[in-house]
Design a protein around this motif. Sequence first.
Motif, mmCIF file in Angstrom:
data_model
loop_
_atom_site.group_PDB
_atom_site.id
_atom_site.type_symbol
_atom_site.label_atom_id
_atom_site.label_comp_id
_atom_site.label_asym_id
_atom_site.label_seq_id
_atom_site.Cartn_x
_atom_site.Cartn_y
_atom_site.Cartn_z
ATOM 1 N N PHE A 91 41.470 28.413 38.840
ATOM 2 C CA PHE A 91 42.687 27.599 38.879
ATOM 3 C C PHE A 91 42.355 26.119 39.027
ATOM 4 C CE2 PHE A 91 46.189 25.606 41.266
ATOM 5 C CZ PHE A 91 47.222 25.827 40.374
ATOM 6 N N HIS A 92 41.446 25.832 39.933
ATOM 7 C CA HIS A 92 41.102 24.426 40.157
ATOM 8 C C HIS A 92 40.309 23.825 39.007
ATOM 9 C CE1 HIS A 92 41.938 25.530 44.494
ATOM 10 N NE2 HIS A 92 42.829 24.620 44.169
ATOM 11 N N ASN A 93 39.809 24.659 38.127
ATOM 12 C CA ASN A 93 39.120 24.159 36.947
ATOM 13 C C ASN A 93 39.975 24.294 35.688
ATOM 14 O OD1 ASN A 93 36.107 23.410 37.533
ATOM 15 N ND2 ASN A 93 36.571 25.170 38.829
ATOM 16 N N ASN A 94 41.254 24.561 35.897
ATOM 17 C CA ASN A 94 42.156 24.707 34.753
ATOM 18 C C ASN A 94 41.748 25.792 33.784
ATOM 19 O OD1 ASN A 94 44.446 22.975 34.889
ATOM 20 N ND2 ASN A 94 42.958 21.293 34.974
ATOM 21 N N TYR A 95 41.215 26.849 34.313
ATOM 22 C CA TYR A 95 40.887 27.989 33.467
ATOM 23 C C TYR A 95 41.754 29.181 33.847
ATOM 24 C CZ TYR A 95 37.142 27.077 30.210
ATOM 25 O OH TYR A 95 36.431 26.678 29.118
ATOM 26 N N GLU A 96 42.023 30.026 32.872
ATOM 27 C CA GLU A 96 42.756 31.248 33.161
ATOM 28 C C GLU A 96 41.779 32.393 33.357
ATOM 29 O OE1 GLU A 96 45.979 31.563 33.544
ATOM 30 O OE2 GLU A 96 46.519 29.525 32.932
ATOM 31 N N ILE A 97 42.174 33.341 34.190
ATOM 32 C CA ILE A 97 41.375 34.549 34.396
ATOM 33 C C ILE A 97 42.108 35.732 33.770
ATOM 34 C CG2 ILE A 97 40.613 36.204 36.154
ATOM 35 C CD1 ILE A 97 38.916 33.703 36.046
ATOM 36 N N ILE A 98 41.376 36.541 33.034
ATOM 37 C CA ILE A 98 41.965 37.820 32.646
ATOM 38 C C ILE A 98 41.165 38.900 33.343
ATOM 39 C CG2 ILE A 98 42.541 39.383 30.782
ATOM 40 C CD1 ILE A 98 43.086 37.069 29.053
ATOM 41 N N LEU A 99 41.811 39.522 34.316
ATOM 42 C CA LEU A 99 41.137 40.496 35.171
ATOM 43 C C LEU A 99 41.403 41.908 34.670
ATOM 44 C CD1 LEU A 99 39.747 41.155 37.976
ATOM 45 C CD2 LEU A 99 42.069 41.385 38.849
ATOM 46 N N THR A 100 40.374 42.717 34.626
ATOM 47 C CA THR A 100 40.560 44.127 34.298
ATOM 48 C C THR A 100 39.875 44.971 35.367
ATOM 49 O OG1 THR A 100 38.569 44.200 32.944
ATOM 50 C CG2 THR A 100 40.607 43.640 31.827
ATOM 51 N N VAL A 101 40.297 46.221 35.498
ATOM 52 C CA VAL A 101 39.808 47.079 36.573
ATOM 53 C C VAL A 101 39.259 48.375 35.994
ATOM 54 C CG1 VAL A 101 40.380 48.116 38.777
ATOM 55 C CG2 VAL A 101 41.712 46.192 37.936
ATOM 56 N N SER A 102 38.008 48.631 36.228
ATOM 57 C CA SER A 102 37.391 49.802 35.599
ATOM 58 C C SER A 102 37.604 51.081 36.389
ATOM 59 C CB SER A 102 35.893 49.560 35.424
ATOM 60 O OG SER A 102 35.287 49.334 36.683
ATOM 61 N N GLN A 103 38.066 50.979 37.629
ATOM 62 C CA GLN A 103 38.241 52.162 38.481
ATOM 63 C C GLN A 103 36.968 52.999 38.558
ATOM 64 O OE1 GLN A 103 40.548 52.251 40.458
ATOM 65 N NE2 GLN A 103 42.613 52.095 39.625
ATOM 66 N N GLU A 104 35.832 52.320 38.666
ATOM 67 C CA GLU A 104 34.521 52.985 38.789
ATOM 68 C C GLU A 104 34.220 53.913 37.608
ATOM 69 O OE1 GLU A 104 32.307 52.185 40.833
ATOM 70 O OE2 GLU A 104 33.170 51.570 42.759
ATOM 71 N N ASN A 105 34.847 53.639 36.482
ATOM 72 C CA ASN A 105 34.662 54.492 35.306
ATOM 73 C C ASN A 105 34.015 53.662 34.193
ATOM 74 O OD1 ASN A 105 35.127 55.629 32.772
ATOM 75 N ND2 ASN A 105 36.918 56.745 33.493
ATOM 76 N N SER A 106 32.820 54.064 33.778
ATOM 77 C CA SER A 106 32.066 53.196 32.878
ATOM 78 C C SER A 106 32.643 53.162 31.459
ATOM 79 C CB SER A 106 30.591 53.594 32.844
ATOM 80 O OG SER A 106 30.454 54.925 32.469
ATOM 81 N N GLU A 107 33.316 54.243 31.052
ATOM 82 C CA GLU A 107 33.954 54.214 29.734
ATOM 83 C C GLU A 107 35.094 53.200 29.718
ATOM 84 O OE1 GLU A 107 35.264 58.039 28.213
ATOM 85 O OE2 GLU A 107 33.541 58.928 29.240
ATOM 86 N N ARG A 108 35.843 53.247 30.795
ATOM 87 C CA ARG A 108 36.956 52.310 30.900
ATOM 88 C C ARG A 108 36.428 50.885 30.959
ATOM 89 N NH1 ARG A 108 42.033 53.311 34.998
ATOM 90 N NH2 ARG A 108 42.792 51.174 34.962
ATOM 91 N N GLU A 109 35.340 50.717 31.645
ATOM 92 C CA GLU A 109 34.681 49.417 31.714
ATOM 93 C C GLU A 109 34.362 48.888 30.315
ATOM 94 O OE1 GLU A 109 31.392 48.076 34.768
ATOM 95 O OE2 GLU A 109 30.486 49.418 33.312
ATOM 96 N N ALA A 110 33.767 49.745 29.499
ATOM 97 C CA ALA A 110 33.393 49.337 28.139
ATOM 98 C C ALA A 110 34.632 48.983 27.316
ATOM 99 C CB ALA A 110 32.594 50.443 27.462
ATOM 100 N N LYS A 111 35.673 49.790 27.451
ATOM 101 C CA LYS A 111 36.922 49.512 26.743
ATOM 102 C C LYS A 111 37.479 48.148 27.114
ATOM 103 C CE LYS A 111 39.356 53.844 25.775
ATOM 104 N NZ LYS A 111 40.474 54.693 26.200
#
Lengths: 352, 352
Positions: A91-111
């Motif tokens: 925020f202080h650097n004027n950047y946006e974050i897109i956060l995703t959550v893998s739920q400890e699942n590596s397939e979901r992580e890759a997706k």
Amino acid sequence: MEKNSHITLDDIAKRLNVSKVTVSKALRGHPDISKETTKLVQKIALELGYTPNYMARNLSSKRSNTIGVVVPKIAHFFFSAVIEAIYDTAFHNNYEIILTVSQENSEREAKHIESLLAMRVDGLIVSITQQTRDTAIFNKVKKQGIPLTFVDRILNIPGANTITVDDRGGTFQAIEHAIKLGYTKIAHLAGFPEINIGLRRYQGFEDAMKKNNLPINSDWVIYGGFGEEAGYRGFMKMYNSNNLPEFIFAVTYPVALGVYAAVQEVGMKIPNDIDIMCFGNSDVNRFITPALSCVDQPTEKLGRSAVELTLNQIKNFDSFKPQSIEIPTELLLRETCSKNGKFKSKFALDGI
Amino acid sequence: MEKNSHITLDDIAKRLNVSKVTVSKALRGHPDISKETTKLVQKIALELGYTPNYMARNLSSKRSNTIGVVVPKIAHFFFSAVIEAIYDTAFHNNYEIILTVSQENSEREAKHIESLLAMRVDGLIVSITQQTRDTAIFNKVKKQGIPLTFVDRILNIPGANTITVDDRGGTFQAIEHAIKLGYTKIAHLAGFPEINIGLRRYQGFEDAMKKNNLPINSDWVIYGGFGEEAGYRGFMKMYNSNNLPEFIFAVTYPVALGVYAAVQEVGMKIPNDIDIMCFGNSDVNRFITPALSCVDQPTEKLGRSAVELTLNQIKNFDSFKPQSIEIPTELLLRETCSKNGKFKSKFALDGI
DNA sequence: GTGAAAGCGCTAACAG
DNA sequence: CTGTTAGCGCTTTCAC
């Protein structure tokens, strides 16, 4: 109230009898445009309720001003604190974050990483799942030239940055402290050795034992994970074999909580019958009885460094050299493993 | 390793001597295209390491497949649990979440919403800050025709959906429980009345007192916020005026923790000298001594409903009518406010 | 200082 | 089934 009725640059341009280029530049405060025009444009834009279209902007400028983040969990003290720092710094650097959550699942992580690439994030910050072994997706990220920074749970990918805490040194310090208090029969509930934090914390344990000429009893080094059950089962295993240590170092605070549960169940008392300490702080450490001493991880600094490092690479892409940063930890003594009683009350409130 | 060297539809098209439209359709599994072509296209896309460009896709399709979320905090038991449910539900519906964090700052909240609008999110889910009073930005959202859903901390905006828990009923239930245990001198540390949860919880308190013909002592209804200090100060105020109640209902669990701190400081004991209960669960409630009974909020359901409702409005934009959903709470009895001792041990581990 | 032209990568509408 | 045409809304040259 109509759907899809957005004001565009052209709308503003027509209203003022200028070209949309002028409007575009004025809105971004480009020095090309005169002060008056700029002011006028901004006034009309506000009046019309103009909202820029980032998709269009990013498509044509080929930057998204966005960093993608992948974490295994949110509802967890450590991660939520790191994430909060990531958001703040961005925020202080004027950047946006897109956060995703893998739920400890590596397939979901890759997706999620595929999606983030498709969104054309300018950089990527990742803390891998417990089960991640395949490096293919991360190599793809590097192949596309996207700055990549691992936080805490890392993988060895050429060209990637890593930010870790000093797992080995922090554990070493904790074990040495226990030894100084007079403990010699020391156990370690150690998570999984395949995960870097499991390995490094074990090494710190080993370092301290060796340095103090204490034997490592293999019955007292127990693997089994990073959650409460691992702690519960770990303690029970030692208890049932009638071979209890004096002190337990737990690889995470949930593991320590599992030990608390087991100890209470068998009718023993912490810290008198058996003492304990763990890696990682949380609210619960502070409020549980007896308050749980731990190796404190600088979550704020972890998150901040991750963003700063990634931003640095984004902005100096050609000259940037990948970095590995290790952040020191601190021993946080409360009621366990602390015979001198020099700890603050667990109820001490900040700022009162 | 080159920066900005992305494979495009055209690259694949040229490779196969077809048009990029064919490739586009094939990649999306459009029925127009024959099985063989589709397969071939997908094979080449994989081979070339094609990553679609969502910015371009969204710009031309005028949808982003994305829901924006604004919350006041992440590192907080309630919000992190709700957020996790939001992410999960979105994931299972093939939607992306763009989460932003206002840090309880309403200016920052407005800025984030502007950004989300600029990103052309298809819908918006918001839990407002403690200080939000201005509704301008939310009216702008509605004016742009974006589905808007408030969660837990709501504002009265025409056309917006709201999802709350039954703050009033849950509090009522808790107070009635205390009364049944024999308490008549009952205090309420009530947050701020301008925030809906503060108001509603107070009303539940009032309902229960009135129904049971108990007087409401104005010295025992104390406002001052939702954090630990509010609880600490609230208790101290009553203590210093030599007029203590038998039972305190805290508007949130941090407020209750502040009371624990104060009670210990003055040398009293919970629950014997003074008993307590609060609205909202957390890990700490479970592990603190004595374990803190509370009104449990169904965080998972809150998050899930928010996404489902928003998605519903996105997909049925014209026929959709704004909804207000109130989700029931549950009384979670542990060691406080529970003379019958019918609670589970605080150390009971799930699944062991 | 300002603007015209071109194009970012993709999809929608229609024609064949 | 496949391809052509026309943008989406913006930024980036490069003339004027």
